[in-house]
Write an enzyme that holds these catalytic residues in place. Structure first.
Site, mmCIF file in Angstrom:
data_model
loop_
_atom_site.group_PDB
_atom_site.id
_atom_site.type_symbol
_atom_site.label_atom_id
_atom_site.label_comp_id
_atom_site.label_asym_id
_atom_site.label_seq_id
_atom_site.Cartn_x
_atom_site.Cartn_y
_atom_site.Cartn_z
ATOM 1 N N GLN A 99 0.854 -1.187 0.000
ATOM 2 C CA GLN A 99 0.000 0.000 0.000
ATOM 3 C C GLN A 99 0.887 1.233 0.000
ATOM 4 O O GLN A 99 1.665 1.457 0.931
ATOM 5 C CB GLN A 99 -0.937 0.049 1.209
ATOM 6 C CG GLN A 99 -1.950 1.182 1.025
ATOM 7 C CD GLN A 99 -2.819 1.433 2.232
ATOM 8 O OE1 GLN A 99 -2.316 1.754 3.301
ATOM 9 N NE2 GLN A 99 -4.119 1.307 2.064
ATOM 10 N N TYR A 185 -6.293 10.762 3.822
ATOM 11 C CA TYR A 185 -4.915 11.074 3.445
ATOM 12 C C TYR A 185 -4.888 11.845 2.112
ATOM 13 O O TYR A 185 -5.924 12.248 1.606
ATOM 14 C CB TYR A 185 -4.088 9.796 3.445
ATOM 15 C CG TYR A 185 -4.052 9.161 4.827
ATOM 16 C CD1 TYR A 185 -3.504 9.845 5.915
ATOM 17 C CD2 TYR A 185 -4.620 7.906 5.059
ATOM 18 C CE1 TYR A 185 -3.497 9.293 7.191
ATOM 19 C CE2 TYR A 185 -4.627 7.352 6.339
ATOM 20 C CZ TYR A 185 -4.074 8.056 7.399
ATOM 21 O OH TYR A 185 -4.087 7.520 8.658
ATOM 22 N N ARG A 232 -7.535 1.906 -2.992
ATOM 23 C CA ARG A 232 -8.418 1.830 -1.824
ATOM 24 C C ARG A 232 -9.176 3.141 -1.659
ATOM 25 O O ARG A 232 -8.586 4.221 -1.674
ATOM 26 C CB ARG A 232 -7.629 1.534 -0.541
ATOM 27 C CG ARG A 232 -8.589 1.188 0.613
ATOM 28 C CD ARG A 232 -7.894 0.684 1.857
ATOM 29 N NE ARG A 232 -8.696 -0.341 2.497
ATOM 30 C CZ ARG A 232 -8.773 -0.536 3.818
ATOM 31 N NH1 ARG A 232 -8.068 0.220 4.641
ATOM 32 N NH2 ARG A 232 -9.524 -1.487 4.324
ATOM 33 N N GLY A 321 -9.695 -7.121 8.884
ATOM 34 C CA GLY A 321 -8.571 -6.384 9.439
ATOM 35 C C GLY A 321 -8.163 -6.853 10.815
ATOM 36 O O GLY A 321 -7.280 -7.696 10.970
ATOM 37 N N ARG A 322 -8.824 -6.326 11.843
ATOM 38 C CA ARG A 322 -8.432 -6.645 13.219
ATOM 39 C C ARG A 322 -8.326 -8.135 13.502
ATOM 40 O O ARG A 322 -7.415 -8.560 14.227
ATOM 41 C CB ARG A 322 -9.391 -5.972 14.203
ATOM 42 C CG ARG A 322 -9.297 -4.453 14.190
ATOM 43 C CD ARG A 322 -10.290 -3.833 15.177
ATOM 44 N NE ARG A 322 -10.360 -2.385 15.017
ATOM 45 C CZ ARG A 322 -11.187 -1.775 14.172
ATOM 46 N NH1 ARG A 322 -12.004 -2.477 13.409
ATOM 47 N NH2 ARG A 322 -11.196 -0.459 14.078
#
Length: 364
Positions: A99, A185, A232, A321-322
């Site tokens: 990424q 971002y 993404r 994810g987590r």
């Protein structure tokens, strides 16, 4: 769970299942130099049973860094560090994309050599903190500062930095790159209307606000091939202070544009806090109609919800994810119905092996 474990073609890759380990910042790069290391190689290799791993965000330049101890991909030393990771993942039969990341205004001068951050516009991200290296292993959180608006020359330079980052990622052994255009971002600071006050061709209309993303994607695709470039997006989040007034229209247009640019996948980050609203089905349907490539959705999925999303046809892959943090063998646990371990939130960022590589596989 029949759909989750079907192979999938992604560009020239054949992925062994539809489970994605999405990017998660862990802030354990070697200092000084922000290089990936043996510890990170072990972490990713432990999780290589995923159909696809997307690395934690890796900054494309010194100015692109938002937080202490995150890895970069712009020096020879950083490329060599990432080569350890990709070799380890490939030895375990995995596939991994890098990424690539520029945080724009979501930083502090202490993280970028004393410089003023850059963004689409000179707007400070309100109520946003980042962590800096305060001389010990605990992150020191500070408020972000007001950025300066990027000039046309700045935009050209950052597009070139992304192009070079894509080449560096391939040199480092990655199977491709994912452009981080989500979560507030830099790219997202151009896309979302409330963060972009530009009056030139990079601001105003949806088409103009998507222009910078399109230029970056085009540059990376020309460098390494569109079949190695994913993107993404996060249409409905307000992370790090970016909000769009018409997210459905903006991100349907983004999906159409990325289809024209022939990127290999779009990875949608859904809002994932506990009482978050569901992503509208109408939006998922519109995206599926607009985009012909592989669609990845991530956010609050369990095995049953993931299976349903694949069967409904809105998704081709699902990011967990987590759960991947505390379950290096997540794929096996899902396949066999084993219980999932819970991660320790205190060891997410910074530190060493504890909370990174010491979570065990399931023992009957």
């Amino acid at each position: 769970m029949t759909s989750l474990f079907k192979p999938l073609t992604l560009g020239k890759l054949t992925l062994k299942n539809r489970i994605v380990m999405p990017p998660m910042t862990r802030s354990r790069a070697t200092q000084p130099g922000n290089s990936a290391n043996d510890m990170m190689a072990t972490y990713y290799a432990q999780r290589a049973s995923a159909g696809l791993i997307v690395s934690e965000g890796t900054q494309i330049s010194a100015m692109g860094q938002g937080y202490a101890w995150t890895p970069g991909i712009y020096t020879a030393e950083q490329i060599a560090g990432w080569r350890k990771v990709t070799d380890a993942v490939h030895q375990q039969g995995g596939a991994i994309f890098a990424q690539v990341w520029h945080v724009g205004r979501v930083t502090h001068p202490d993280n970028i050599g004393g410089e003023q951050p850059i963004s689409s516009s000179a707007l400070k991200a309100e109520n946003v903190k980042v962590f800096i290296d305060n001389g010990n292993d605990e992150p020191g959180f500070v408020d972000v500062v007001e950025p300066r608006a990027m000039t046309k020359e700045d935009i050209k330079q950052v597009v070139e930095e992304y192009r070079q980052a894509a080449l560096n990622a391939v040199e480092a052994g990655f199977d491709g790159v994912e452009l981080h255009a989500a979560n507030g971002y830099l790219i997202n600071q151009f896309i979302d209307s409330q963060a972009n006050q530009r009056t030139d061709e990079y601001g105003g209309s949806i088409e103009n606000r998507l222009r910078f993303m399109a230029e970056v994607v085009s540059a990376m695709s020309e460098a390494i091939g569109a079949d190695k470039v994913g993107v993404r997006l996060a249409p409905f989040t307000s992370l790090n202070g970016t909000v769009d007034d018409t997210p459905q229209a903006t991100y349907e247009a983004a999906a159409k544009l990325l289809n024209e640019l022939n990127v290999v996948y779009i990875h949608f980050a859904e809002v994932d806090w506990d009482d978050a609203p569901e992503t509208p089905t109408s939006f998922k349907r519109a995206v599926r109609a607009a985009y012909d490539g592989v669609l990845i959705w991530a956010g609050r999925y369990d095995a049953d919800k993931a299976e349903q999303a694949l069967q409904d046809g809105y998704a081709d892959m699902i990011g967990f994810g987590r759960p991947f943090i505390a379950n290096p063998d997540l794929v096996s646990r899902i396949q066999n119905g084993y219980p999932l371990a819970q991660h320790n939130p205190d060891t997410l960022f910074g530190g060493a092996e504890a909370g990174l590589t010491d979570y065990p596989s399931y023992q009957k």
